[in-house]
Every structure is written in structure tokens, then in C-alpha cells.
Design an enzyme around this catalytic site. Structure first.
Site, PDB file in Angstrom:
ATOM      1  N   ASP A 145      40.312  39.054  37.389  1.00 24.27           N
ATOM      2  CA  ASP A 145      38.924  38.616  37.494  1.00 24.27           C
ATOM      3  C   ASP A 145      38.400  38.936  38.888  1.00 24.27           C
ATOM      4  O   ASP A 145      39.176  39.189  39.817  1.00 24.27           O
ATOM      5  CB  ASP A 145      38.816  37.112  37.244  1.00 24.27           C
ATOM      6  CG  ASP A 145      39.102  36.751  35.793  1.00 24.27           C
ATOM      7  OD1 ASP A 145      38.941  37.625  34.938  1.00 24.27           O
ATOM      8  OD2 ASP A 145      39.505  35.604  35.540  1.00 24.27           O
ATOM      9  N   ASP A 466      40.501  32.114  34.114  1.00 22.44           N
ATOM     10  CA  ASP A 466      40.186  30.751  34.543  1.00 22.44           C
ATOM     11  C   ASP A 466      39.392  29.974  33.506  1.00 22.44           C
ATOM     12  O   ASP A 466      39.241  28.768  33.612  1.00 22.44           O
ATOM     13  CB  ASP A 466      39.397  30.763  35.864  1.00 22.44           C
ATOM     14  CG  ASP A 466      38.144  31.639  35.777  1.00 22.44           C
ATOM     15  OD1 ASP A 466      37.824  32.102  34.662  1.00 22.44           O
ATOM     16  OD2 ASP A 466      37.504  31.867  36.817  1.00 22.44           O
TER      17      ASP A 466
END
EC number: 7.2.2.10
Length: 958
Positions: A145, A466
């Protein structure tokens, strides 16, 4: 009336499959464990054969020499002596077996992993699955990410477009018209999570604390930079007074909030991805705060002149807009696409999330180590490309791809919308940036990379996540990293390792520790196999030539302790070094014992065997001592064999230093003092050896040695270090005869249980998707029957008409029979009965108490109507439970309770063969329930209507 769940064929199959899986023990072997298991079995078999041959040769040699050559006769009084000889031979054979079997391998793996996991905690890696530590050492690709991992996740607004003006810095409040400023402050303050706040710094001189969503924190910080405060606005319009909230999700990429205005109208504030939200804007505020038309041509100009330059600077662009609704006609708030449209753009802001200063160097290390780093983000393609360039993921002049999620899906899917592996294989090797992507895109990418190749070329993929929707990608990846700070509980549960600092550099440290685990096991193997080869050959050869082993049983056990337990602690606790990142990752089929290690093992074995056999056959002449060969059965320990034992142990101690390097390095002392455990074990073993030799006596079969003899033993041991340099000089490439060892188990070597387990390892997300589609289409196929049943009941003017049509309606229903208990419910298609129908038959049909029915000439009609009413209500409840089971999955309830009231909702399983059970719409269910629950009026009604007839449906208790 007691109702039990129906057991469908599909439910039964699933139950049997779950039981079968529960009975088969789960094998969670990593790649390294599989290789070690195979190698240990091979070594154990070889040791068993050697020990058996040793015992057989000793026994035959003794029997032939005693009873054939010497011509002795077996005397009864000599039997105890012969038995002692046979026991001695057996002990020697067992000793050879004990030394040969590498029982220290599992200990070395456990120690190495446990030590690594403990140390990784200090490097901000919380390991949830031990094998993930080792697997990370073989990683070839990392899908990371952007926000919080590659960047600091401390966002600030640095550019803005307000009132037809592009501000490269924070504008002064006086430069903005009061209307624009007021709208902007309200739009940001209200259309944000009220839990998101900017708090004062904990320490003087520090930055203000950002609590909550970081993007919203950046917008709230923008309000503070404009010398306004968001808290009074929130106090004026508290959260409980918000009229409607459209929360943010990864699909719509926007968030909207509706408030009621003082004049009775409504105002909607919206914020989201600029290129998406601007398409919904039809107006924009000019420099005077007045509305100006915003045409598609204007939007294209803004994208080129404002948004793209911001994105090329690495900024995330957010559009802030609003819309007013009059009080005359309230819109349909459930139609979000219509409500969030025809917006008026207030501002476009550029939010900067700085790249972590240590990330570019960490990515360079990964690339040098043969690991491809890919960035998967939801940001604009230009923003993502700019951040990737700053991080070093992409470089000018290289052949790479930067794709948006839509383009990525277009390239990998065929005309039917299905993902094709061949198309995916053309995309992912060059893909470096995937922008405007969803969690599904991330899962598709990870799955495509993993499934692309097998065997040695099989990619080992690590992925970060996440969010709650990142679970499938984290589970599919070989190693899943969850963010410890910004990550959700779902992501952490699906992960293998949790990054407690959300930093990409921690992933690089995990790679280093993973490679160190592999090398630590290889170091231990190199040392142990050298000891194994020498000890087994010495024991076997000595037994065959001298009818005795130069190394006694207790001495061999001490050697076994040195090479197993102590060596595991010493070599498996080596700290990692940066040099581990200078080589390419090992493949999944890479053997544990490389050709260089095989060269070291055989080379040191030759040196040690030469020394041992020299001391065995001419050692007594060199030291001028008595020979220990052919000693009687209970003779005292000899200096000759003690020197052999001591020299053997000294060579192992110094060879343990050589074993610290497995790739042909010359400096074996490099970093030796950084591992205090190694130094302690080597010195401690040397001290214990002195005690055993000088004071061990008969239990250890040792005779005290002189200082000169000790120095000679040390001299021969130090020769191991010199010989190691000689071996390192020989190029491995010229030794064509050397073979690798320790390959992983092939597919043909796997057990049936392991193969069956592999077949069960279908991707969880795909399995859930398939099952959901099956259930959904099955429900759609039943809607026609559902509507037919509902329309029949709605159109019935009286229950007399319903009675006439009951047979045609109920004939569409299969018998729903619970066979679990003697008391059960039956819905069956019955023939219409006359007005004077049998009361007992009707009672039996509904299992009603006969005392609850009215009496008189209309009893038959009442009971028949009651039967239909009960069947209708029960049908509605069954269908409602059935509909909920579509979303709850096919699960068998753990407990069943007796239902004494029609209003209780039973639990049912979906039955493949009950295809005519209707799915009733929620509104129809509510209408029927309210109508059927209506209390009966006090005056009796002579109409043949079961609702008004005064019949109370009471259930017979079982």
C-alpha cells in the site's frame, strides 16, 4: 409445536466434508520444514543401515574368530562373557545410530525461528505464524500500500483551488469571500467523522496530533490554517442532528452528509476523489462566491490545468462540493445516485503525504536483493506515479506499467468478464503501479502472480493491507502484512505478520530475518553432517578392523550433544547482516545443501578422517604410549583412545567456526563477537571437555593427558581453520562430481492426505463468491412462485374463495417435514373439504388443540379457515427464515428449541429439492403479519373469515 431444521443434500455434504476435514490432522509444514523432514528421513535411513551393518560385522567377526578360527566350543560357564561381548556390539551399533540420526534438526529450526521472532519484535515485526518468518526470506514480490507504508500518513493540504484561483500555498483568509470561506468550513467540519480531530501537541514545539482518518485530519488542519475553528460548527450541528450520511467506501470514493436548514430545506455536503466528484458537479463558485455553470469542457480544463499538475507533484486531490434542496419536495434519500448529483463545487485541495525518508533506500535494497516492489493504491494515477518515482519503484527509461483499476481489469478479462491467466501473465511482470484500485483488484493481482508459475519459478508474494476488505488478499498471499497502527482487526486476523510501525523498512528487515533463518539452518546442517560422516565412518571402520570403536558410547553421546543441542544454539542464533540482501532469493525448490556446502562437508571430513585414522593406527608410536587397539573387555581407559577422542572434539569446535560461513567466504571470524551465545557455547564446550578428559575417568573412558598432548590436540584442531582456507580456494564450479541435497518433497512423494488437503485449499473469497451466486440465482428462480402465492392471498375476497384456491396454491409447495423428533410440522397439499368437514382432520393438520376451536354448525368452516390461516402464517415465517439463510450461509443450528408461538422464527437449511418454496418480499411479509396479528373484535362475525371469527390459534405443547 416443535420445528427442526431441514437437512438438505448440500448441507449434509458440507457437514460430512467438515467432519472429514476435522478427522484429518492438519499439516502446516513450510517449505523449509518439508525439505528438512525429507533430509532427516534420508539421513536416518542411512544411519540405520550403517548401524545394522556394524552390529552384523562385529557379531560375525567375533563368532568366526572365536568358534571357527580358534576352534573353541561354546561352554555354559562362558555364556555370560559371550553375552557381554554381544551387548557391547549392540551398544556400539546403537551409538552409531544415535550419532547418525539428526535429531537436532527440529531443535535447530525451532530455536532459529523462536530467536528470530523475538528479535523481530524489536524491528517492529509481530509474527503471528512462525513459518511466515522463513517464507519471507524467499519473497520475490512485494505488493505494498502507499498511505502509511511508503508515506508518513501525516497528511496536510499544501495546494488549493478556490474561487477560480489556484493557490500553491495556504491562502490568507482575507483573500477569500466570506461565502466561500463559510461554505468551505461547514463542508469540512460537518462532512467528516466527528471522531476525527486535531489535538494540541503533547510536547512544546511538536506538531499537532492527528486523531482519526488522516485525510479528514488534513482537511480539518486546512480549516485551522484558514484561522477558523471546526469545533464550534460541530457544536452547533451535533452528530445526532445530521439528517442523512452516505459513508465512504472504496467503490463510490466519496462521502456525503445531509443537514436540515432553518428554512426547512436540506443541504448536502460531499467530498471525494476529484475526478469522480467533478463529474457530478454542474456548477462552481466563482471568485465572488456566486454560482457559475460548470460544463464538461470546463471540467476537462480543470483536470488538465489544476488536478493533473497537483497529481504530478504527488498530491492527493479532493473535491469539496454541496447541493441545496428546497423544502417543497423532499427527495428520495435512498436513491444516492440522484441525490449526490447536480453538485456545486466549492474547492479542490491537494493533500501531501510525504514519502518516508528511509523508504527509497529500503526499496533499493529490495531491488538489489531480487525482490520486485509494486505499489497498490486508491489514489489518482498521476499521484501514484509521482509517489512511485519518489520512492524509486519506477525509474525513467525502464519498461514498466502504471495502470488504473479499470484498465487493469480490461486487460485481464475476456469478453465474458472472466479473468484469464494468460492475459494476466502479460500484465503483471511489467506492472509496478496499480492506481484507483479496489481490494478486489489487489486480490486478483496477488492470485495471478502466485498462480502464474510453479516449481522453481514459483513467485513468493508478500502483500500489505490495512482495511477490512483486504482480508482475501492477505490470506491468498504467501506472507500477509497488516498495519499495526492503521490496520483493522479483520486485516490483522488475516495476516501473518503485523507491522507495529506501519513502515516499509520493517518489511525489508523481515526479509533479512527470513533469509537469516534459512542460512542459520544451512550452517547447522553443514556442521552436523560433517560430524555425522566422520563419527559414523570412524565407528564403523574401527569396529570392523579392531572389533571396537575408537569413540566409546558415552563419548559419542557427548559428541552428539555438542553437534545437536549446543550447535543448534550457537549457529541458529546468528544475527542477520546486510550482506543477506546482496543475493537473489532462494527458489522454493532450492536444495538445503548447496554444492559449496557439500564441498565444505566432504573437504573437512577428509581432513578429520585422515587425522583420526593416523592417530588410530600410528598414534601410539608418535606419542610413545601404549596402544589401545585390541584391548580386553574390561581394560582401563587408554591414553591412546583418549587422545583420539580429545582431538576429535577439538576439530569439531574449530570446525564450528568454519561452519559460520556457507557461501565460500574466507573471513570466518567476521561478526563472531556480535553473537555472544556462539562465543559462550564454544568456550563452555572447551571447558567441559577439559573436565571430562582430566577427571572423567572410567565413566567417560578417558585417561588424563599431559600438557604436551593437549597442545598437540589443539594444534590439530586449529588446523581445521587452515584447512578451511584451502577448501575455500578450490573453485566449486570445477567440482562437477558434487551433487546438491535436501530438495523439497516432489508431488509424487506427497501422501494422499497432503494431496487431499491441497485440493481443499481453494481460495476462500472465490468459494464464498461461488456459493453466494448459487444461492442468489436459486432465490431468483423462486420469485415467480413467490409472487403467485402472495397475489393469491391478496386477491382473495374471503376465506371461502381462499379455500377453493387452497389446493392450487399449496400444491406448489413440497412437504416440509421435520423428521428429527416425534412432534413435527407438516405442510401438505390437502383436498378441499366441505363446510361440515371433519374437525379432527383439521385439528390434526395444524396440530391444534381441539379445545381451542369454536363449536357449532360453522365449526368445520372455522377450522378449515384456521388451517389455511395457520399454513399461511407458517409459510411466511418459513420463507422469512429461508431468506435470511441465504445471507447466513448453510449452517446447521447447534441447538433447537420448542416453538410455542407462531411469532417465533424457526431456523431452516436450504434444500436443493424444495425449489417451490417462495421467497416473499419484506413488505409483503410485514403486511401479512400485521393483518394476521390483528386482535379479534368482541362481537362475533358470521362471515366465514378466520381473522374476525374469534378463533384463537393456540399451540399444543409437546
Amino acid at each position: 409445536m416443535e420445528m427442526q431444521p431441514l437437512k438438505s443434500a448440500e448441507g449434509g455434504e458440507m457437514e460430512e466434508r467438515e467432519k472429514k476435514k476435522a478427522n484429518v490432522p492438519k499439516k502446516e509444514k513450510s517449505v523449509l520444514q518439508g525439505k528438512l523432514t525429507k533430509l532427516a528421513v534420508q539421513i536416518g535411513k542411512a544411519g540405520l543401515v550403517m548401524s545394522a551393518i556394524t552390529v552384523i560385522i562385529l557379531v560375525l567377526y567375533f563368532v568366526i574368530e572365536t568358534f571357527v578360527v580358534d576352534g573353541r566350543v561354546w561352554l555354559a560357564e562362558c555364556t555370560p562373557v559371550y553375552v557381554q561381548y554381544f551387548v557391547k556390539f549392540f551398544i556400539i551399533g546403537v551409538t552409531v545410530l544415535v550419532v547418525a540420526v539428526p535429531e537436532g534438526l527440529p531443535l535447530a529450526v525451532t530455536i532459529s525461528l523462536a530467536y528470530s521472532v523475538k528479535k523481530m519484535m524489536k524491528d517492529n515485526n509481530l509474527v503471528r505464524h512462525l513459518d511466515a518468518c522463513e517464507t519471507m526470506g524467499n519473497a520475490t514480490a512485494i505488493c505494498s500500500d502507499k498511505t502509511g507504508t511508503l508515506t508518513t500518513n501525516r497528511m496536510t493540504v499544501v495546494q488549493s483551488y478556490l474561487g477560480d484561483t489556484h493557490y500553491k500555498e495556504i491562502p490568507a483568509p482575507s483573500a477569500l469571500t466570506p461565502k466561500i470561506l463559510d461554505l468551505l468550513v461547514h463542508a469540512i467540519s460537518i462532512n467528516s467523522a466527528y471522531t476525527t480531530k486535531i489535538l494540541p501537541p503533547e510536547k512544546e514545539g511538536a506538531l499537532p496530533r492527528q486523531v482519526g482518518n488522516k485525510t479528514e485530519c488534513a482537511l480539518l488542519g486546512f480549516v485551522l490554517d484558514l484561522k477558523r475553528d471546526f469545533q464550534p460548527v460541530r457544536e452547533q450541528i451535533p452528530e445526532d442532528k445530521l439528517y442523512k450520511v452516505y459513508t465512504f467506501n472504496s467503490v463510490r470514493k466519496s462521502m456525503s452528509t445531509v443537514i436540515r436548514m432553518p428554512d426547512g430545506g436540506f443541504r448536502l455536503f460531499s467530498k471525494g476523489a476529484s475526478e469522480i466528484l467533478l463529474k457530478k458537479c454542474t456548477n462552481i463558485l466563482n471568485s465572488n462566491g456566486e454560482l457559475r455553470g460548470f460544463r464538461p469542457r470546463d471540467r476537462d480544463d480543470m483536470v488538465k490545468k489544476i488536478i493533473e499538475p497537483m497529481a504530478c507533484d504527488g498530491l492527493r486531490t479532493i473535491c469539496i462540493a454541496y447541493r441545496d434542496f428546497s423544502a417543497i419536495q423532499e427527495p428520495d434519500w435512498d436513491n444516492e445516485n440522484e441525490v449526490v448529483g447536480e453538485l456545486t463545487c466549492i474547492a479542490v485541495v491537494g493533500i501531501e503525504d510525504p514519502v518516508r525518508p528511509e523508504v527509497p533506500e529500503a526499496i533499493r535494497k529490495c531491488q538489489r536483493a531480487g525482490i520486485t516492489v509494486r505499489m497498490v493504491t486508491g489514489d489518482n494515477i498521476n499521484t501514484a506515479r509521482a509517489i512511485a518515482a519518489k520512492c524509486g519503484i519506477i525509474h525513467p527509461g525502464e519498461d514498466f506499467l502504471c495502470l488504473e483499476g479499470k484498465e487493469f481489469n480490461r486487460r485481464i478479462r475476456n469478453e465474458k468478464g472472466e479473468i484469464e491467466q494468460e492475459r494476466l501473465d502479460k500484465v503483471w511482470p511489467k506492472l509496478r503501479v496499480l492506481a484507483r484500485s479496489s481490494p478486489t483488484d489487489k486480490h486478483t493481482l496477488v492470485k495471478g502472480i502466485i498462480d502464474s508459475t510453479t516449481g522453481e519459478q514459483r513467485q513468493v508474494v508478500a502483500v500489505t493491507g490495512d482495511g477490512t476488505n483486504d482480508g482475501p488478499a492477505l490470506k491468498k498471499a504467501d506472507v500477509g502484512f497488516a498495519m499495526g497502527i492503521a490496520g483493522t482487526d479483520v486485516a490483522k486476523e488475516a495476516s501473518d505478520i503485523i507491522l507495529t510501525d506501519d513502515n516499509f523498512t520493517s518489511i525489508v528487515k523481515a526479509v533479512m530475518w527470513g533469509r537469516n533463518v534459512y542460512d542459520s539452518i544451512s550452517k547447522f546442517l553443514q556442521f552436523q553432517l560433517t560430524v555425522n560422516v566422520v563419527a559414523v565412518i570412524v565407528a564403523f571402520t574401527g569396529a570392523c578392523i579392531t572389533q571396537d570403536s575408537p569413540l566409546k558410547a558415552v563419548q559419542m553421546l557427548w559428541v552428539n550433544l555438542i553437534m545437536d543441542t549446543f550447535a543448534s544454539l550457537a549457529l541458529a542464533t546468528e544475527p542477520p547482516t546486510e550482506s543477506l540482501l546482496l543475493r537473489k532469493p532462494y527458489g522454493r525448490d532450492k536444495p538445503l545443501i548447496s554444492r559449496t556446502m557439500m564441498k565444505n562437508i566432504l573437504g573437512h571430513a577428509v581432513y578429520q578422517l585422515t587425522i583420526i585414522f593416523t592417530l588410530l593406527f600410528v598414534g601410539e608410536l608418535f606419542f610413545d604410549i601404549d596402544s589401545g587397539r585390541n584391548a580386553p573387555l574390561h581394560s582401563p581407559p587408554s591414553e591412546h583412545y583418549t587422545i583420539i577422542f580429545n582431538t576429535f572434539v577439538m576439530m569439531q569446535l574449530f570446525n564450528e567456526i568454519n561452519a559460520r560461513k556457507i557461501h565460500g567466504e574466507r573471513n570466518v571470524f567476521d561478526g563472531i563477537f556480535s553473537n555472544p551465545i556462539f562465543c559462550t557455547i564454544v568456550l563452555g564446550t572447551f571447558g567441559i571437555q577439559i573436565v571430562i578428559v582430566q577427571f572423567g575417568g572410567k565413566p567417560f573412558s578417558c585417561s588424563p593427558l599431559s600438557t604436551e598432548q593437549w597442545l598437540w590436540c589443539l594444534f590439530v584442531g586449529v588446523g581445521e581453520l587452515v584447512w578451511g582456507q584451502v577448501i575455500a580456494t578450490i573453485p566449486t564450479s570445477q567440482l562437477k562430481c558434487l551433487k546438491e541435497a535436501g530438495h523439497g518433497p516432489g508431488k509424487d512423494e506427497m501422501t494422499d492426505e497432503e494431496l487431499a488437503e491441497g485440493e481443499e485449499e481453494i481460495d476462500h473469497a472465490e468459494r464464498e463468491l461461488r456459493r453466494g451466486q448459487i444461492l442468489w440465482f436459486r432465490g431468483l428462480n423462486r420469485i415467480q412462485t413467490q409472487m403467485e402465492v402472495v397475489s393469491t392471498f391478496k386477491r382473495s375476497g374471503s376465506f371461502q374463495g381462499a379455500v377453493r384456491r387452497r389446493s392450487s396454491v399449496l400444491s406448489q409447495l413440497h412437504d416440509v417435514t421435520n423428521l428429527s423428533t416425534p412432534t413435527h410440522v407438516t405442510l401438505s397439499a390437502a383436498k378441499p373439504t366441505s363446510a361440515a368437514g371433519n374437525k379432527e382432520e383439521a385439528t390434526k393438520l395444524l396440530n391444534l388443540s381441539p379445545y381451542s376451536a369454536p363449536t357449532g354448525e360453522n365449526a368445520g368452516n372455522h377450522m378449515e379457515a384456521g388451517s389455511l390461516l395457520g399454513g399461511c402464517l407458517l409459510l411466511i415465517r418459513v420463507v422469512k427464515a429461508f431468506r435470511s439463510s441465504l445471507y447466513e450461509g448453510l449452517e446447521k443450528p447447534e441447538s433447537k428449541s420448542c416453538i410455542h408461538n407462531f411469532m417465533a422464527t424457526p431456523e431452516f437449511l436450504i434444500n436443493d429439492y424444495t425449489h417451490n418454496i417462495p421467497l416473499i418480499d419484506d413488505t409483503d411479509v410485514d403486511e401479512n403479519e400485521e393483518r394476521l396479528r390483528a386482535p379479534p373484535p368482541s362481537p362475533p362475525n358470521q362471515n366465514n373469515n378466520a381473522i374476525d371469527s374469534g378463533i384463537y390459534l393456540t399451540m399444543h405443547a409437546t
